[in-house]
Scaffold this motif. Structure first.
Motif, PDB file in Angstrom:
ATOM      1  N   UNK A   1      -5.865 -27.126 -19.773  1.00 12.24           N
ATOM      2  CA  UNK A   1      -5.963 -28.088 -18.673  1.00 12.24           C
ATOM      3  C   UNK A   1      -5.777 -27.410 -17.316  1.00 12.24           C
ATOM      4  N   UNK A   2      -5.024 -26.328 -17.276  1.00  6.67           N
ATOM      5  CA  UNK A   2      -4.791 -25.606 -16.021  1.00  6.67           C
ATOM      6  C   UNK A   2      -5.889 -24.596 -15.711  1.00  6.67           C
ATOM      7  N   UNK A   3      -6.849 -24.440 -16.624  1.00 10.43           N
ATOM      8  CA  UNK A   3      -7.952 -23.520 -16.395  1.00 10.43           C
ATOM      9  C   UNK A   3      -7.609 -22.069 -16.661  1.00 10.43           C
ATOM     10  N   UNK A   4      -6.495 -21.812 -17.356  1.00  7.33           N
ATOM     11  CA  UNK A   4      -6.090 -20.438 -17.632  1.00  7.33           C
ATOM     12  C   UNK A   4      -6.977 -19.787 -18.689  1.00  7.33           C
ATOM     13  N   UNK A   5      -7.468 -20.588 -19.629  1.00 14.47           N
ATOM     14  CA  UNK A   5      -8.219 -20.027 -20.753  1.00 14.47           C
ATOM     15  C   UNK A   5      -9.623 -20.612 -20.789  1.00 14.47           C
ATOM     16  N   UNK A   6     -10.511 -19.885 -21.469  1.00 14.34           N
ATOM     17  CA  UNK A   6     -11.909 -20.314 -21.566  1.00 14.34           C
ATOM     18  C   UNK A   6     -12.184 -21.136 -22.807  1.00 14.34           C
ATOM     19  N   UNK A   7     -11.525 -20.768 -23.925  1.00 16.04           N
ATOM     20  CA  UNK A   7     -11.814 -21.448 -25.181  1.00 16.04           C
ATOM     21  C   UNK A   7     -10.540 -21.650 -25.982  1.00 16.04           C
ATOM     22  N   UNK A   8     -10.426 -22.819 -26.587  1.00 16.08           N
ATOM     23  CA  UNK A   8      -9.332 -23.154 -27.494  1.00 16.08           C
ATOM     24  C   UNK A   8      -9.940 -23.429 -28.861  1.00 16.08           C
TER      25      UNK A   8
END
Length: 259
Positions: free
Chosen positions: A181-188
């Motif tokens: 949600x914070x935009x730290x990662x590209x894919x979960x």
């Protein structure tokens, strides 16, 4: 160097996988690993055959638990100020070496990425995480300042200063869902698809012009610190002209279509 605490393999042409390899210690960084990582990233600066690097942690538990405090406490009590500063600076140089490496780094995180492990993820260019991933700038929880190992540089730029203050001042964990949600990662992704997803992303990048990838990473890194839009535009203009001329001269492959 004959590595003992990290593993490296070329899984496909242009794609390398670097694994932190102290799973019994949750891939915590001891002095030997620090030395080996510094050597590894230094060697990538002149590595033209590797276009993308996937960074992962071996074992089922964690990506990286940060500094191995048990190993550190064996040497820290005997250090004077100068030696301790050298020890601290060597650890910090690893994240700088990751940023200087011309290859985009795709970080595949499972379990905990804590302290220096969190900084490894932040210093990477793209982050792919599993649903059990969690992050903590835990420095303040062991009696140190909450700003350490380039965390105070990367985290506010990646998620904004407001939430970065909170995580660095409290040392609390950031969940996988918060990281998304914070935009730290590209894919979960689910845990069993973590490396598959990271390699798929690396293949996508590897299909691009290798020089274009290198210059794009360089431009992003430099323009994160640019004093204004004019400096950013100057660097972008330089890169595009270089790539276009390279293509016209028959060196760039895909860029030659512009002429």
């Amino acid at each position: 160097m004959d590595y003992k605490t990290i593993q490296y393999e070329t899984v496909e042409t242009g794609i390398g996988v670097l694994s932190l390899n102290r799973p019994r210690r949750y891939n915590a960084v001891n002095p030997q690993m620090a030395e080996e990582l510094e050597d590894f990233w230094r060697g990538r600066r002149d590595d033209l055959d590797t276009h993308i690097i996937v960074l992962r942690g071996n074992g089922d538990r964690n990506f990286c638990a940060g500094l191995d405090m048990k190993a550190a406490m064996k040497i820290l009590p005997d250090m004077d100020t100068d030696r301790f500063y050298g020890f601290q600076a060597r650890l910090a140089r690893i994240t700088l070496a990751m940023r200087r490496a011309p290859q985009p780094i795709v970080c595949a995180v499972h379990g905990a990425a804590v302290g220096l492990g969190f900084s490894f993820a932040l210093a990477s260019d793209i982050r792919v995480i599993s649903t059990d991933a969690r992050f903590a700038a835990a420095f303040i929880n062991i009696g140190l300042g909450g700003a350490d190992m380039a965390c105070s540089y990367f985290l506010p730029r990646l998620i904004g200063a407001g939430r970065a203050y909170e995580f660095m001042l409290t040392g609390d964990f950031m969940s996988a869902e918060e990281a998304v949600s914070l935009g730290l990662v590209s894919r979960l992704v689910e845990r069993d698809r973590l490396m598959e997803s990271a390699i798929d992303l690396a293949r996508n990048l590897n299909s691009k012009n290798p020089m274009g990838l290198r210059l794009t990473k360089e431009a992003i890194n430099i323009n994160m610190d640019a004093g204004g839009m004019e400096q950013a535009l100057n660097l972008e203009d330089r890169n595009q002209v270089l790539l276009a001329l390279r293509g016209r001269l028959g060196e760039g492959g895909k860029t030659s279509r512009y002429f």
